[in-house]
Design an enzyme around this catalytic site. Structure first.
Site, mmCIF file in Angstrom:
data_model
loop_
_atom_site.group_PDB
_atom_site.id
_atom_site.type_symbol
_atom_site.label_atom_id
_atom_site.label_comp_id
_atom_site.label_asym_id
_atom_site.label_seq_id
_atom_site.Cartn_x
_atom_site.Cartn_y
_atom_site.Cartn_z
ATOM 1 N N LYS A 121 0.838 -1.211 0.000
ATOM 2 C CA LYS A 121 0.000 0.000 0.000
ATOM 3 C C LYS A 121 0.865 1.251 0.000
ATOM 4 C CE LYS A 121 -2.452 2.668 3.534
ATOM 5 N NZ LYS A 121 -1.311 3.386 4.107
ATOM 6 N N ASN A 122 1.902 1.255 0.832
ATOM 7 C CA ASN A 122 2.662 2.490 0.986
ATOM 8 C C ASN A 122 3.712 2.702 -0.103
ATOM 9 O OD1 ASN A 122 1.061 3.150 3.075
ATOM 10 N ND2 ASN A 122 2.524 2.644 4.693
ATOM 11 N N CYS A 128 -4.918 8.560 8.599
ATOM 12 C CA CYS A 128 -5.305 8.081 9.918
ATOM 13 C C CYS A 128 -4.926 9.087 10.997
ATOM 14 C CB CYS A 128 -4.618 6.751 10.204
ATOM 15 S SG CYS A 128 -5.211 5.415 9.161
ATOM 16 N N ARG A 173 0.730 14.951 12.402
ATOM 17 C CA ARG A 173 1.042 14.710 10.985
ATOM 18 C C ARG A 173 1.121 15.996 10.148
ATOM 19 N NH1 ARG A 173 -1.615 9.293 8.738
ATOM 20 N NH2 ARG A 173 0.405 9.166 7.748
ATOM 21 N N ASP A 208 4.399 0.689 11.893
ATOM 22 C CA ASP A 208 3.210 -0.047 11.422
ATOM 23 C C ASP A 208 3.251 -1.534 11.802
ATOM 24 O OD1 ASP A 208 1.858 2.090 9.652
ATOM 25 O OD2 ASP A 208 3.939 2.137 9.050
ATOM 26 N N VAL A 260 7.934 7.143 16.467
ATOM 27 C CA VAL A 260 7.662 7.782 15.170
ATOM 28 C C VAL A 260 6.437 8.690 15.248
ATOM 29 C CG1 VAL A 260 7.200 7.392 12.711
ATOM 30 C CG2 VAL A 260 8.779 5.890 13.951
ATOM 31 N N ARG A 305 -9.198 0.114 3.402
ATOM 32 C CA ARG A 305 -8.342 1.084 2.714
ATOM 33 C C ARG A 305 -6.945 0.528 2.486
ATOM 34 N NH1 ARG A 305 -7.283 6.539 5.627
ATOM 35 N NH2 ARG A 305 -5.280 6.114 4.712
HETATM 36 C C1 EPZ Z 1 4.127 7.030 5.996
HETATM 37 O O1 EPZ Z 1 3.432 8.153 6.518
HETATM 38 C C2 EPZ Z 1 3.138 5.901 5.943
HETATM 39 N N1 EPZ Z 1 1.998 6.317 5.138
HETATM 40 C C3 EPZ Z 1 2.683 5.538 7.358
HETATM 41 O O2 EPZ Z 1 1.826 4.424 7.281
HETATM 42 C C4 EPZ Z 1 3.911 5.141 8.150
HETATM 43 O O3 EPZ Z 1 3.513 4.845 9.481
HETATM 44 C C5 EPZ Z 1 4.919 6.289 8.142
HETATM 45 O O4 EPZ Z 1 5.246 6.651 6.779
HETATM 46 C C6 EPZ Z 1 6.203 5.947 8.860
HETATM 47 O O5 EPZ Z 1 6.794 4.824 8.280
HETATM 48 C C7 EPZ Z 1 2.062 6.239 3.830
HETATM 49 O O6 EPZ Z 1 3.069 5.818 3.251
HETATM 50 C C8 EPZ Z 1 0.848 6.649 3.061
HETATM 51 P P1 EPZ Z 1 6.306 10.404 7.911
HETATM 52 P P2 EPZ Z 1 4.034 9.600 6.383
HETATM 53 O O7 EPZ Z 1 6.310 11.624 7.073
HETATM 54 O O8 EPZ Z 1 4.856 9.680 5.159
HETATM 55 C C9 EPZ Z 1 6.588 13.815 11.303
HETATM 56 C C10 EPZ Z 1 -0.254 3.350 7.437
HETATM 57 O O9 EPZ Z 1 -1.065 2.957 8.300
HETATM 58 N N2 EPZ Z 1 6.550 14.775 10.185
HETATM 59 O O10 EPZ Z 1 7.455 9.456 7.812
HETATM 60 O O11 EPZ Z 1 2.920 10.556 6.556
HETATM 61 C C11 EPZ Z 1 5.244 13.084 11.451
HETATM 62 O O12 EPZ Z 1 4.316 13.850 12.189
HETATM 63 C C12 EPZ Z 1 0.430 4.674 7.593
HETATM 64 O O13 EPZ Z 1 0.010 2.710 6.403
HETATM 65 C C13 EPZ Z 1 6.626 16.132 10.471
HETATM 66 O O14 EPZ Z 1 6.733 16.534 11.635
HETATM 67 O O15 EPZ Z 1 4.956 9.593 7.676
HETATM 68 C C14 EPZ Z 1 5.664 11.803 12.128
HETATM 69 O O16 EPZ Z 1 5.800 12.015 13.515
HETATM 70 C C15 EPZ Z 1 0.160 5.319 8.910
HETATM 71 N N3 EPZ Z 1 6.561 17.028 9.434
HETATM 72 C C16 EPZ Z 1 7.036 11.537 11.532
HETATM 73 O O17 EPZ Z 1 7.502 12.771 11.003
HETATM 74 C C17 EPZ Z 1 6.454 16.615 8.126
HETATM 75 O O18 EPZ Z 1 6.406 17.465 7.222
HETATM 76 C C18 EPZ Z 1 7.068 10.486 10.430
HETATM 77 O O19 EPZ Z 1 6.111 10.826 9.441
HETATM 78 C C19 EPZ Z 1 6.387 15.238 7.851
HETATM 79 C C20 EPZ Z 1 6.436 14.333 8.894
#
Ligand code: EPZ
Length: 437
Positions: free
Chosen positions: A23-24, A119, A124, A308, A330, A416
């Site tokens: 998915k990701n 989610c 986020r 995850d 995370v 989803r």
């Molecule tokens: C991806 O989310 C995945 N989603 C998430 O899976 C996964 O848990 C996550 O990466 C971590 O591996 C998708 O790929 C669609 P991040 P993403 O940017 O890209 C902070 C699932 O259930 N951050 O790596 O949104 C953020 O708040 C989902 O499949 C900022 O502060 O995650 C978090 O604490 C849930 N500012 C951390 O970084 C930003 O601009 C990691 O988020 C971006 C992120």
């Protein structure tokens, strides 16, 4: 119409299933099609709601997308995009529209992207994405519920991410491939799904290399061509079913489970007493032979223990002897789902301290991001509203373990992100009654 799952528990999962594309990875790779006029093809595409949402977003901006769910193929014709604006109705559905900024800037000199969804597992924000685009020379403004980007052409630069964000790395990588000059993305994410995206972009004509220190180097090119790409298998789906097999003391062969991408998960599973055997076509998880014991672990960015994988692991640890500790580093708010597990009989307490590992960036902020799990505890059925995708899957495993009936509502979250979930659990001996209300 809302769907519910009714599950009669007390079942040992037994049999075999086949993992589909991640998915990701798939949804980001669908966006990559926008970088080249013409028809791109994705294979090993899972049959999940997020693919459907992303297909609709692509169609709203003029792509023609055809998904053959049975064959697992998806073609996207991005020859004619009709404008730089993702319609507001697609705000709040998933996290994908923001990743379209780079392609739209390259094609129109601007992009208008509505607020993000996904989610509810933490704040986020998208500040790293926006700052990265500013470093690449774009002007970024937020007004009327949307981000407005503009630039004649993006220009390569050096970007250091404050945290190795998956989405920001993917977004800036897709923006940099067509920028003028070379871009370095430091402290970047290096998850296998991102490597898969880099491979796809290279097949389109991009020049991308990965250094050993979390740095991606992207030498911009003037144009890219469409791709034909097989999506890598879903390591979250594989680990989720693995935990389900072990927790229910079952015996399940997971075809397509890739040892390389599950390396860290398998180590933690073995430390917790989970038994498995690597086979040529997948991995067999043997709950019957497992003697589950407690562990102390923390989640982290790749190659750490994925956030995850945390939820399936927590469910498994409710069946392990002793006191386990999981420190979530995370997302600040990813244990909300444990309250319902408590109603099913699990003994889980949450703490705002950084337990079971090193101090993380959520220290002293008051977020309950550490969990202590006391096991083993028998579980019993309950009525549960699913709050997010990964929590939803662990409720299904809890329901399989539980004595009596569990009713799950809000199943759209699970659908989803998990391919043919009802069918797959059914094949493993857990019949799920689907009720439409
Ligand atoms: C991806 O989310 C995945 N989603 C998430 O899976 C996964 O848990 C996550 O990466 C971590 O591996 C998708 O790929 C669609 P991040 P993403 O940017 O890209 C902070 C699932 O259930 N951050 O790596 O949104 C953020 O708040 C989902 O499949 C900022 O502060 O995650 C978090 O604490 C849930 N500012 C951390 O970084 C930003 O601009 C990691 O988020 C971006 C992120």
């Amino acid at each position: 119409m809302a769907r519910k799952y009714l599950i009669e528990g007390g079942v040992r999962l037994h049999g075999e299933i086949t993992i589909r594309g991640a998915k990701n990875a798939v949804t980001k790779e669908m966006v990559a099609a926008m970088l080249a006029p013409g028809v791109s093809t994705l294979r090993n595409v899972p049959d999940i709601g997020d693919v459907d949402i992303t297909r609709r977003v692509l169609e709203s901006i003029g792509c023609r997308a055809v998904h053959d769910a049975a064959a697992g193929t998806l073609t996207i014709d991005a020859s004619n995009l009709n404008g730089p604006e993702v319609p507001a109705e697609y705000s709040g559905l998933n996290r994908i529209p923001i990743l379209m900024a780079g392609a739209l800037i390259h094609r129109f000199g601007k992009a208008v992207i509505p607020m993000m969804g996904g989610c509810d597992i933490g704040a986020r924000p998208v500040d790293f994405h926006l700052q990265g685009f500013e470093r690449l020379g774009a002007t970024v403004e937020y007004r009327d519920g949307a981000y407005h980007f503009s630039a004649d052409r993006l220009v390569g630069t050096r970007i250091t991410l404050p945290f190795p964000s998956v989405g920001a790395t993917e977004n800036l990588m897709m923006a940099a491939v067509l920028a003028r000059g070379t871009t370095e993305i430091r402290n970047a994410a290096v998850e296998p799904e991102i490597v898969d995206l880099a491979l796809l972009l290279q097949s389109m004509g991009a020049i991308i290399s990965q250094e050993t220190d979390r740095t991606w180097i992207i030498q911009g090119v003037d144009a890219l061509t469409p791709f034909d790409h097989r999506v890598l298998n879903d390591r979250i789906e594989a680990a989720s079913f693995a935990a389900a097999a072990i927790a229910t003391r079952g015996d399940v062969l997971i075809r397509g489970a890739d040892q390389l991408h599950l390396l860290t998960f398998l180590n933690w599973l073995r430390r917790a007493g989970g038994e498995f055997a690597i086979q040529a076509d997948g991995i067999r998880f043997r709950g019957k032979d497992s003697h589950l014991k407690s562990v102390a672990a923390e989640t982290g960015v790749h190659p750490g223990l994925m956030t995850d994988w945390q939820q399936p692991l927590v469910i498994l640890l409710t069946q392990a002897s002793g006191m386990s500790v999981i420190h979530e580093t995370v997302y600040e708010n990813r244990f909300g789902y444990t309250e319902a597990l408590g109603r099913m009989g699990a003994n889980i307490q949450l703490f705002s301290e950084c337990l079971g590992g090193s101090d993380c960036r959520f220290r002293h902020l008051g977020h309950k991001h550490s969990a202590v799990i006391l096991g083993p505890t028998p579980l019993h059925g309950a009525e549960i509203e699913i709050p997010d995708l990964r929590a939803g899957f662990s409720y299904m495993v809890a329901a399989a373990l539980a004595k009596g009936r569990t009713t799950l509502s809000g199943v759209r979250y699970i659908e989803r992100g998990y391919d043919r979930i009802v069918e797959k659990f059914g094949a493993l001996g857990l019949p799920i009654q689907v009720v439409e209300e």
